[in-house]
Design a protein around this motif. Structure first.
Motif, mmCIF file in Angstrom:
data_model
loop_
_atom_site.group_PDB
_atom_site.id
_atom_site.type_symbol
_atom_site.label_atom_id
_atom_site.label_comp_id
_atom_site.label_asym_id
_atom_site.label_seq_id
_atom_site.Cartn_x
_atom_site.Cartn_y
_atom_site.Cartn_z
ATOM 1 N N ASP A 20 0.871 -1.175 0.000
ATOM 2 C CA ASP A 20 0.000 0.000 0.000
ATOM 3 C C ASP A 20 0.909 1.226 0.000
ATOM 4 N N MET A 21 0.900 1.975 -1.091
ATOM 5 C CA MET A 21 1.821 3.092 -1.255
ATOM 6 C C MET A 21 1.086 4.308 -1.800
ATOM 7 N N PRO A 22 0.540 5.164 -0.950
ATOM 8 C CA PRO A 22 -0.123 6.370 -1.454
ATOM 9 C C PRO A 22 0.874 7.261 -2.204
ATOM 10 N N LEU A 23 0.627 7.465 -3.495
ATOM 11 C CA LEU A 23 1.515 8.295 -4.317
ATOM 12 C C LEU A 23 1.021 9.727 -4.414
ATOM 13 N N GLN A 24 -0.276 9.920 -4.340
ATOM 14 C CA GLN A 24 -0.951 11.221 -4.282
ATOM 15 C C GLN A 24 -0.944 12.002 -5.603
ATOM 16 N N HIS A 25 0.136 11.957 -6.375
ATOM 17 C CA HIS A 25 0.147 12.607 -7.688
ATOM 18 C C HIS A 25 1.388 12.154 -8.434
ATOM 19 N N ILE A 26 1.566 12.624 -9.658
ATOM 20 C CA ILE A 26 2.761 12.304 -10.432
ATOM 21 C C ILE A 26 3.404 13.546 -11.041
ATOM 22 N N SER A 27 2.700 14.651 -11.096
ATOM 23 C CA SER A 27 3.275 15.893 -11.622
ATOM 24 C C SER A 27 4.369 16.401 -10.681
ATOM 25 N N THR A 45 -3.602 21.940 -12.882
ATOM 26 C CA THR A 45 -4.125 22.326 -14.194
ATOM 27 C C THR A 45 -4.718 21.121 -14.906
ATOM 28 N N GLU A 46 -5.400 21.387 -15.996
ATOM 29 C CA GLU A 46 -5.931 20.297 -16.815
ATOM 30 C C GLU A 46 -4.791 19.433 -17.363
ATOM 31 N N GLU A 47 -3.668 20.064 -17.672
ATOM 32 C CA GLU A 47 -2.518 19.327 -18.193
ATOM 33 C C GLU A 47 -1.932 18.418 -17.116
ATOM 34 N N GLU A 48 -1.860 18.901 -15.909
ATOM 35 C CA GLU A 48 -1.318 18.078 -14.813
ATOM 36 C C GLU A 48 -2.258 16.926 -14.469
ATOM 37 N N PHE A 49 -3.546 17.181 -14.554
ATOM 38 C CA PHE A 49 -4.499 16.091 -14.340
ATOM 39 C C PHE A 49 -4.385 15.061 -15.454
ATOM 40 N N ALA A 50 -4.212 15.515 -16.693
ATOM 41 C CA ALA A 50 -4.035 14.589 -17.818
ATOM 42 C C ALA A 50 -2.764 13.764 -17.645
ATOM 43 N N GLU A 51 -1.722 14.375 -17.080
ATOM 44 C CA GLU A 51 -0.473 13.653 -16.805
ATOM 45 C C GLU A 51 -0.725 12.538 -15.784
ATOM 46 N N LEU A 52 -1.531 12.853 -14.776
ATOM 47 C CA LEU A 52 -1.883 11.849 -13.773
ATOM 48 C C LEU A 52 -2.677 10.706 -14.393
ATOM 49 N N GLU A 53 -3.657 11.028 -15.224
ATOM 50 C CA GLU A 53 -4.434 9.992 -15.899
ATOM 51 C C GLU A 53 -3.550 9.062 -16.727
ATOM 52 N N GLU A 54 -2.642 9.654 -17.480
ATOM 53 C CA GLU A 54 -1.759 8.856 -18.340
ATOM 54 C C GLU A 54 -0.862 7.948 -17.498
ATOM 55 N N PHE A 55 -0.349 8.467 -16.407
ATOM 56 C CA PHE A 55 0.490 7.679 -15.505
ATOM 57 C C PHE A 55 -0.274 6.469 -14.962
ATOM 58 N N ILE A 56 -1.516 6.680 -14.566
ATOM 59 C CA ILE A 56 -2.330 5.582 -14.031
ATOM 60 C C ILE A 56 -2.587 4.537 -15.116
ATOM 61 N N ARG A 57 -2.856 4.987 -16.335
ATOM 62 C CA ARG A 57 -3.051 4.037 -17.437
ATOM 63 C C ARG A 57 -1.790 3.211 -17.683
#
Length: 441
Positions: A256-263, A307-319
């Motif tokens: 269990d490793m909370p990463l919280q974000h990737i940006s 930002t929308e770009e940072e959220f998109a970066e998070l989505e891509e990382f999760i995928r």
């Protein structure tokens, strides 16, 4: 002689809070109180609270209101609020004048004294030991072992250091003594917890204690048991720890490793002590070294400035990562936290919509993965028997957090059994299975 005074205990929040509730219950029992299964038979209503996020405080408030109605029926009844809400601040106490006693982190073992007139404490230094009386409130075959309390990470969005104090780790020998006792009593799954288990020992330089060292010693304990780790921080993994995890026969390949974000910018704003490259390198190293690894993580959407770009970066990382288990929290400003003073906070609606989008994709991903498991075999631990259905969990699933495996035709299956099962279908994200055989060790 039968006692004439009873307490009713409600434990809210995380497993770390549940351990405190186990200590509270045991100390009251030793002081001559009885444990009531319903409020009606009690004279004392104890609410051990969480206050980590607004929804937790709302849940605590609702429980206090239930206790207040209970007290109105017989005004001589008493209400005690313990745990994180007690540490949240004096202003919140004014909202609940019906509460008779507020007891904080350092009062976990002091409720009998407080009921007899002692003043509550306002400190955050308490740490239990293997000798502390505890009443196990979990299933008999599962136990939580809290190896530390408090936190030194100081994430900008979080108020845990304010609520629980600084990191304080138990001596390794003391933790090992508790685990040995639990295993000798038949516990088959030890779940090691803390605000950050990977920080274990960092507050005691020179002691030689570390999570890697602790797990190495746990490996030497005889018995039929497995170990699960909850709440690890990506910044505190070491090559030594990864090597121990890779070689362990006791520690389940579940992290269990909370990463919280990737940006990078968001991680810096969060004060997470690790960057994008560090996270990706760590995940690759873990996957390469630990066969069959299951990763559970959490993310926060809508942090100030996202930002929308940072959220998109998070989505891509999760995928890309295809996490086996995942949760998302929409950001909510915590008064007193550094993040609450940051500019450009996305609206609550935006944060919630982003979280929902991630979770929708994650649920679809888990359903596909569950479907792919049909026809395979799996080792599970049985938690509950519900008529002719056994409810169990495999390596992939922590209790009350993740998914379950339903075993049909549960005749001659008992709670605490380890079974080899065959997956026959899925129910949403959960699995349905049939028993192959009981595993004897």
């Amino acid at each position: 002689m039968q006692t004439e005074k009873y307490f009713y205990l409600v434990s809210l929040g995380c497993p770390k809070n549940l351990v405190d509730s186990e200590i509270i219950a045991a100390n009251l029992l030793e002081a001559g109180w009885g444990l009531a299964m319903t409020p009606d038979m009690a004279q004392l209503y104890i609410i051990n609270t969480c206050a980590f996020i607004p929804s937790a405080r709302q849940e605590a408030a609702e429980e206090i209101n239930c206790a207040s109605q209970w007290k109105e029926e017989e005004p001589e009844r008493k209400i005690i609020v313990t745990g994180c809400l007690s540490q949240y601040g004096k202003d919140i106490r004014k909202e609940f004048p019906q509460v008779d006693f507020w007891a904080g982190v350092d009062d976990v073992v002091r409720l009998p004294e407080i009921l007899n007139g002692a003043a509550p404490s306002a400190g955050c230094s308490y740490l239990h030991s293997a000798d502390t009386p505890m009443l196990q409130l979990t299933m008999p075959h599962v136990a939580y072992v809290k190896i530390a309390d408090g936190c030194n990470n100081c994430c900008s969005y979080c108020i845990i250091p304010r609520l629980r104090g600084k990191l304080r780790s138990r001596p390794m020998a003391d933790v090992l003594a508790e685990i040995s006792g639990l295993v000798s009593n038949g516990v088959k799954e030890i779940i090691i917890i803390a605000q950050d288990v990977t920080a274990f020992g960092m507050d005691r330089p020179g002691s030689g204690d570390s999570l890697a060292g602790l797990l190495t010693q746990i490996e030497k304990i005889d018995g039929d048991f497995k170990v699960r780790l909850l709440y690890t921080h990506p910044a505190h993994y070491t090559d030594e720890l990864i090597s121990v995890l890779a070689q362990s026969k006791k520690v389940m390949p579940y992290l269990d490793m909370p990463l919280q974000h990737i940006s990078d910018r968001i991680l810096k704003a969060m004060n997470r002590h690790i960057d994008t490259a560090g996270i990706k390198t760590l995940l690759k190293k873990l996957r390469q070294n630990i066969p069959g690894l299951v990763l559970r993580t959490t993310f926060i959407t809508g942090l100030p400035g996202e930002t929308e770009e940072e959220f998109a970066e998070l989505e891509e990382f999760i995928r890309e990562q295809k996490f086996e288990r995942l949760g998302v929290f929409p950001y909510a400003p915590e008064p007193g936290s550094k993040a609450a003073a940051m500019p450009d906070i996305p609206s609550a609606e935006t944060a919630a919509a982003r979280a929902e989008k991630i979770m929708k994709a994650q649920v679809a991903r888990m359903k596909r993965r569950s479907t792919a498991l049909i026809g395979t075999q799996m080792e599970v631990l049985v938690d509950q028997i519900d008529e002719d259905i056994a409810i169990a969990r495999g390596v992939w699933d922590a209790p009350d957090i993740d998914n379950v495996v339903y075993i049909v035709n549960a005749a001659r299956i008992k709670e605490g059994d380890r079974l080899l099962v065959r997956i026959t279908s899925r129910h949403d994200c959960d699995l349905v299975a049939e028993k192959i055989q009981k595993i004897k060790k």
